[in-house]
Every structure is written in C-alpha cells, then in structure tokens.
Scaffold this motif. Structure first.
Motif, PDB file in Angstrom:
ATOM      1  N   GLN A  39     -18.705  34.034 -15.277  1.00 19.80           N
ATOM      2  CA  GLN A  39     -18.658  35.143 -14.004  1.00 19.80           C
ATOM      3  C   GLN A  39     -18.841  34.242 -12.862  1.00 19.80           C
ATOM      4  O   GLN A  39     -19.420  33.372 -12.980  1.00 19.80           O
ATOM      5  CB  GLN A  39     -19.725  35.979 -14.126  1.00 19.80           C
ATOM      6  CG  GLN A  39     -19.331  37.271 -14.971  1.00 19.80           C
ATOM      7  CD  GLN A  39     -20.309  38.384 -14.907  1.00 19.80           C
ATOM      8  OE1 GLN A  39     -21.317  38.306 -14.159  1.00 19.80           O
ATOM      9  NE2 GLN A  39     -19.948  39.631 -15.490  1.00 19.80           N
ATOM     10  N   LEU A  40     -17.958  34.467 -12.019  1.00 17.23           N
ATOM     11  CA  LEU A  40     -18.239  33.699 -10.466  1.00 17.23           C
ATOM     12  C   LEU A  40     -18.463  34.993  -9.786  1.00 17.23           C
ATOM     13  O   LEU A  40     -18.100  36.163  -9.777  1.00 17.23           O
ATOM     14  CB  LEU A  40     -16.929  33.330 -10.032  1.00 17.23           C
ATOM     15  CG  LEU A  40     -16.306  32.056 -10.593  1.00 17.23           C
ATOM     16  CD1 LEU A  40     -14.923  31.853 -10.065  1.00 17.23           C
ATOM     17  CD2 LEU A  40     -17.218  30.997 -10.399  1.00 17.23           C
TER      18      LEU A  40
ATOM     19  N   SER B 189     -14.396  36.657 -13.002  1.00 14.30           N
ATOM     20  CA  SER B 189     -14.342  35.637 -14.150  1.00 14.30           C
ATOM     21  C   SER B 189     -13.745  34.206 -13.477  1.00 14.30           C
ATOM     22  O   SER B 189     -12.608  34.539 -12.788  1.00 14.30           O
ATOM     23  CB  SER B 189     -13.850  35.831 -15.340  1.00 14.30           C
ATOM     24  OG  SER B 189     -14.015  35.043 -16.408  1.00 14.30           O
ATOM     25  N   ASP B 190     -14.246  33.363 -13.927  1.00 14.48           N
ATOM     26  CA  ASP B 190     -13.775  32.071 -13.697  1.00 14.48           C
ATOM     27  C   ASP B 190     -12.513  31.600 -14.585  1.00 14.48           C
ATOM     28  O   ASP B 190     -11.711  30.907 -14.522  1.00 14.48           O
ATOM     29  CB  ASP B 190     -14.816  30.911 -13.788  1.00 14.48           C
ATOM     30  CG  ASP B 190     -14.316  29.627 -13.619  1.00 14.48           C
ATOM     31  OD1 ASP B 190     -13.472  29.296 -12.514  1.00 14.48           O
ATOM     32  OD2 ASP B 190     -14.955  28.514 -14.124  1.00 14.48           O
ATOM     33  N   LEU B 191     -12.396  32.469 -15.753  1.00 20.47           N
ATOM     34  CA  LEU B 191     -11.323  32.200 -16.701  1.00 20.47           C
ATOM     35  C   LEU B 191     -10.316  33.280 -16.259  1.00 20.47           C
ATOM     36  O   LEU B 191     -10.357  34.512 -15.982  1.00 20.47           O
ATOM     37  CB  LEU B 191     -12.055  33.025 -18.136  1.00 20.47           C
ATOM     38  CG  LEU B 191     -12.805  31.749 -18.613  1.00 20.47           C
ATOM     39  CD1 LEU B 191     -13.086  32.336 -20.125  1.00 20.47           C
ATOM     40  CD2 LEU B 191     -12.523  30.389 -18.695  1.00 20.47           C
TER      41      LEU B 191
END
Length: 235
Positions: free
Chosen positions: A97-98, A110-112
C-alpha cells in the motif's frame, strides 16, 4: 490501441521495442514457458531499459511468498499473474500500500499494478463468468489468453472475437475502471483486420509469437510493422 510485447529475452529486443515505442514489455519467469528468463536475467535486462515502468514481470507463483520474492528481487511493480486467487491478490495489493493525503483525507492505493491472466477457449460457462467477476473486483487489468487444459500463455492460438468481446463485457460490467488486454496468437494481420472492434473493447493487445523468428527471438521489422498500425491510429 496500446501494445505489450511479451517474451523479451534479449537486450537488442528491448532496444527494438523502445525505438518502435511499444507501451509495455513482458519478461516471463514461468518454468513451462519457451521464453522463460531467470529472475537474475530479468534484473539485468531491465537495467538496460530507458523506462523500467514499461516492464512487466510475468509469473505463476505457487503462493504469496513466491510472488513477493519475485517482486522484491526485480523491483518491478507491474505484475502479470497466471496464478493466485482473487483473495490472495487482494492481500498482495494490501501488502504494497501507498498512502497519500489529499485535502485532509487519506486515500490508500497499492504500489503494485496487477494484471491477472485468465484463460478462455470457445465458450464462457457460468464458472468462467464468476471467475472473471471475482478477479475484476481486485485487479487493475485482466488479460484474456487462449486456454488449453487449464493453462494460459504460449499457445499461439487465438480466442474467437465473439468470445473475447463477451468476456470483456462481463469484466467491464463488474468494474468499469478495469482495463483489458487481449492475448493469444495476436499478430499484425488480426490487429489490422479487427482494429476497430479491438479498440472498442480492449485497452491493450499482447503480442508474443506474432513478432518472433523463433521463441524468445524477436524480429525488429515485425515489431516496427506492428507498431505502425497503432501509431497511425493514434494520430
């Protein structure tokens, strides 16, 4: 129409894709693939890219820990999964998570960026409808590929357009923000002939064998010819 060129194994093919302005490049770390590259090779190959944000790590992890290992080692954040359940993908995104504060509130994202590959053949049964709906709820993208004996990728076979459109409609009805890829024997001929329909229902086409001389050996001229179609269409 955006183009992802998958099955990259050579530095010279990265250069060809970059010169032709391919939108994404896929690096396959799946043992059963003819275009398999080890994680260490992916790290080396992507180090030559002008923009690593265009790299996609293609994996078929046995579990969450296996997925995280590939993500951490390569540092890539565009992940194409050929396994893991919708629930596991949700957990994986939560683990990356960001948090950003905007106007007083905290929006968590999410960073993904997750692309989940889903297999299609000739018909879509009720179980496949549920599968599409489940993954549409947690993924950023779905990629429809031809399925043989429950496995997707590397078949070189095309999904009938009617079936692909039906799947796209199910996915978009479940999540209008979802973006879609069409894979499975995609080549210049099919993209040219069906471009208008493809653009209506899909955001990306995923091309692999259609720009190759042999598995993992891309042909620069075929890449250039393919990308000309989309460049002309974007202007």
């Amino acid at each position: 129409m955006n183009i992802k060129i998958c099955g990259i194994r050579r530095k010279e093919d990265i250069s060809s894709c970059e010169r032709a302005s391919a939108d994404l490049m896929g690096f396959i770390n799946i043992k059963r693939s003819k275009r398999m590259v080890e994680i260490e090779e992916i790290i080396d190959l992507t180090s030559f890219m002008k923009d690593k944000k265009k790299a996609v790590l293609v994996i078929e992890p046995e579990n969450m820990a296996d997925a995280k290992q590939g993500i951490e080692k390569t540092g890539l954040r565009n992940i194409q999964l050929h396994s893991l359940s919708a629930e596991e993908i949700g957990e994986l995104k939560d683990d990356y998570q960001l948090t950003s504060a905007t106007a007083g509130d905290h929006h968590i994202k999410s960073d993904l960026t997750i692309i989940r590959a889903l297999g299609l053949s000739e018909d879509i049964d009720p179980q496949k409808v549920r599968e599409i709906q489940d993954f549409a709820g947690v993924c950023d993208y779905l990629l429809f590929d031809y399925e043989i004996k429950g496995k997707t990728g590397g078949t070189g076979r095309q999904i009938p357009l009617k079936t692909a459109i039906e799947a796209a409609k199910i996915a978009k009805n479940s999540n209008p923000d979802l973006e879609l890829f069409l894979a499975g024997g995609m080549d210049k001929k099919r993209i040219e002939e069906e471009l208008e329909t493809l653009e209506e229902f899909f955001d990306f086409v995923d091309v692999n064998s259609g720009v190759e001389d042999e598995p993992g050996v891309k042909n620069t001229s075929k890449i250039n010819e393919l990308m000309k179609i989309t460049v002309l269409n974007k202007t």
